[in-house]
Design a protein around this motif. Sequence first.
Motif, PDB file in Angstrom:
ATOM      1  N   PRO A 243       1.465  32.800 -28.292  1.00  0.00           N
ATOM      2  CA  PRO A 243       0.795  32.702 -29.597  1.00  0.00           C
ATOM      3  C   PRO A 243       0.083  31.358 -29.748  1.00  0.00           C
ATOM      4  CG  PRO A 243       3.053  33.506 -29.849  1.00  0.00           C
ATOM      5  CD  PRO A 243       2.913  33.077 -28.423  1.00  0.00           C
ATOM      6  N   GLU A 244      -0.934  31.337 -30.579  1.00  0.00           N
ATOM      7  CA  GLU A 244      -1.631  30.080 -30.854  1.00  0.00           C
ATOM      8  C   GLU A 244      -0.638  29.045 -31.388  1.00  0.00           C
ATOM      9  OE1 GLU A 244      -4.862  30.657 -33.509  1.00  0.00           O
ATOM     10  OE2 GLU A 244      -6.082  31.789 -32.070  1.00  0.00           O
ATOM     11  N   ASN A 245      -0.802  27.815 -30.882  1.00  0.00           N
ATOM     12  CA  ASN A 245      -0.020  26.693 -31.396  1.00  0.00           C
ATOM     13  C   ASN A 245       1.471  26.858 -31.117  1.00  0.00           C
ATOM     14  OD1 ASN A 245      -0.588  24.223 -32.471  1.00  0.00           O
ATOM     15  ND2 ASN A 245      -0.296  24.839 -34.598  1.00  0.00           N
ATOM     16  N   SER A 246       1.826  27.486 -29.997  1.00  0.00           N
ATOM     17  CA  SER A 246       3.234  27.776 -29.699  1.00  0.00           C
ATOM     18  C   SER A 246       4.098  26.528 -29.606  1.00  0.00           C
ATOM     19  CB  SER A 246       3.349  28.554 -28.385  1.00  0.00           C
ATOM     20  OG  SER A 246       3.032  29.902 -28.568  1.00  0.00           O
ATOM     21  N   PHE A 247       3.489  25.380 -29.298  1.00  0.00           N
ATOM     22  CA  PHE A 247       4.278  24.165 -29.132  1.00  0.00           C
ATOM     23  C   PHE A 247       4.283  23.309 -30.398  1.00  0.00           C
ATOM     24  CE2 PHE A 247       3.506  25.675 -24.938  1.00  0.00           C
ATOM     25  CZ  PHE A 247       4.643  25.327 -24.221  1.00  0.00           C
ATOM     26  N   HIS A 248       3.836  23.883 -31.509  1.00  0.00           N
ATOM     27  CA  HIS A 248       3.916  23.191 -32.790  1.00  0.00           C
ATOM     28  C   HIS A 248       5.377  22.893 -33.112  1.00  0.00           C
ATOM     29  CE1 HIS A 248       3.038  22.277 -37.023  1.00  0.00           C
ATOM     30  NE2 HIS A 248       4.132  22.961 -37.289  1.00  0.00           N
ATOM     31  N   PRO A 249       5.722  21.702 -33.570  1.00  0.00           N
ATOM     32  CA  PRO A 249       4.834  20.577 -33.887  1.00  0.00           C
ATOM     33  C   PRO A 249       4.735  19.545 -32.766  1.00  0.00           C
ATOM     34  CG  PRO A 249       6.991  20.160 -34.796  1.00  0.00           C
ATOM     35  CD  PRO A 249       7.094  21.474 -34.048  1.00  0.00           C
ATOM     36  N   TYR A 250       5.212  19.893 -31.565  1.00  0.00           N
ATOM     37  CA  TYR A 250       5.285  18.898 -30.496  1.00  0.00           C
ATOM     38  C   TYR A 250       3.939  18.650 -29.824  1.00  0.00           C
ATOM     39  CZ  TYR A 250       9.693  21.311 -31.150  1.00  0.00           C
ATOM     40  OH  TYR A 250      10.767  21.932 -31.713  1.00  0.00           O
ATOM     41  N   ALA A 251       3.126  19.678 -29.713  1.00  0.00           N
ATOM     42  CA  ALA A 251       1.826  19.551 -29.052  1.00  0.00           C
ATOM     43  C   ALA A 251       0.900  20.635 -29.597  1.00  0.00           C
ATOM     44  CB  ALA A 251       1.981  19.694 -27.541  1.00  0.00           C
ATOM     45  N   GLY A 252      -0.412  20.392 -29.522  1.00  0.00           N
ATOM     46  CA  GLY A 252      -1.362  21.308 -30.130  1.00  0.00           C
ATOM     47  C   GLY A 252      -2.223  22.045 -29.131  1.00  0.00           C
ATOM     48  N   VAL A 253      -1.646  22.455 -28.013  1.00  0.00           N
ATOM     49  CA  VAL A 253      -2.421  23.117 -26.967  1.00  0.00           C
ATOM     50  C   VAL A 253      -2.026  24.591 -26.889  1.00  0.00           C
ATOM     51  CG1 VAL A 253      -0.728  22.551 -25.173  1.00  0.00           C
ATOM     52  CG2 VAL A 253      -3.116  22.973 -24.533  1.00  0.00           C
ATOM     53  N   ASP A 254      -3.002  25.457 -26.634  1.00  0.00           N
ATOM     54  CA  ASP A 254      -2.700  26.864 -26.363  1.00  0.00           C
ATOM     55  C   ASP A 254      -2.293  26.991 -24.903  1.00  0.00           C
ATOM     56  OD1 ASP A 254      -3.138  27.817 -28.900  1.00  0.00           O
ATOM     57  OD2 ASP A 254      -5.264  28.190 -28.558  1.00  0.00           O
TER      58      ASP A 254
END
Length: 469
Positions: A345-356
């Motif tokens: 999913p988009e932004n899966s590493f939120h809030p640690y990183a903002g990469v797809d």
Amino acid sequence: MSADFDEKVLYQVCKWMRNDQMIISDYIEQLSGLLFLKACQESPRINQDDLDIPESARWERLVSDEVRREKSILETYDEMINELQTDGELARNAFNNFNNKFGSETTLKNTVDDIESLEFWDHYEGYSDFFGDAYEFLLEKYADKADGAGEYFTPRPLIHAMVEVVDPEYTESVYDPASGTNGFLIAAYNHVGRKTAGEIAGKERKFLNTPEEGANSYAEQLTGRELTSQTYRLGLMNLILHDIDPTEMTSLRGNSLTREVDQEYDVILANPPYGGNGSDKFPGAWAETTAPETNFLQLIMRSLSQTGRAAVIVPEGVLFRGGAEKSVRERLLDQYMLDCILVLPENSFHPYAGVDANVLFFERDAGGTDEIWYYDLRSTVESIKGSNPLTQSHFDDFIRDFGSDRDLVDRFFSVPVEDVVENDYQLNHSQYQEFSATQHRPPAEIAKEIRHEMSSIDETIDSLLSDSQ
């Protein structure tokens, strides 16, 4: 155990350091140093003599009457750290570049007393998974709040999903060349432990039904390497609190990319670092690049055994960039079997990183790839954010359907390798949406509309027949 014994218990121990204005990266590290000593004392699996921890640098000294009545606890701890940095390989690695950052006797004493009085030490053997969860709650806080700390943190639901579908066996070696806090290795250890569990006196015990062949301890099958001293120390602590003896596995500190491949592994699980200021060139690279994610992917491909398989998280750019990335994709399709790309999913590493990102599942196979399966969790899944965090429920269907008839699963779609080759070896899923069933209307919706149209036709026919009479 008491009802208020929850995963926040270790975070609450840090209150003295927070009150003393210590920043989160410092107080997590300071707590980890103290927990390392206490856990080595309490663990039923870990022997302090085997770890070569000097007697004068053990937890017992910090809580001794002598130190409390006659000495400075700050000075005593400094002496202990100095000994730990010079005696015993594991302790040296754990306390490499470690400094005592406690600013007052009272703050250190109160923190030590809170650790000593934690209820769960009396239940260590039966609750190691809980202790590990409590520590990982701390790591998640650290990754969320500390500048740059999120680069090594992989969401635990995603780790679980990757390990479940790769399904390592007791006889297989497992490697993570960018091991961070050892999340993948711990998950693999627990996965195999559950697969080989048995029952003693009505209680389940891991690794009771192990095959005759293979290692004496499954930890011997695990290898991890981590570059930074602080993250390596957090990873050691994570192992110990999950009741895994780090001396039984191969836990290394250093740069995986600067070493020749001298060993192959049956299973590789990784979330390599990406972006940044570039990386060292991997000596075994066939595609020269400074992109760390691309160098790590080459390292992983080189490190697989002849029947090995891997699950690797990569940022989107690896799937479509030209140059070195294209060369890596060519070899991946020609000499390996790229089974599946899990589109996160988009932004899966939120809030640690903002990469797809995506997860590549592939096996070493000289026959190459015939078709690539995609599992699309992006097109119809809400972007990950604070109000919609990434959870295990996002991956339950993927785990269930991975080994099923994929043609019957809407989120799965396949692309012939010839189409990918014609498309300049691009692998980003958006290039192949015409293959996706999710881009068509759901069958139930179509059936409902057909039924409605048939009903309208019936009504029109009835009306015409009525008028003609």
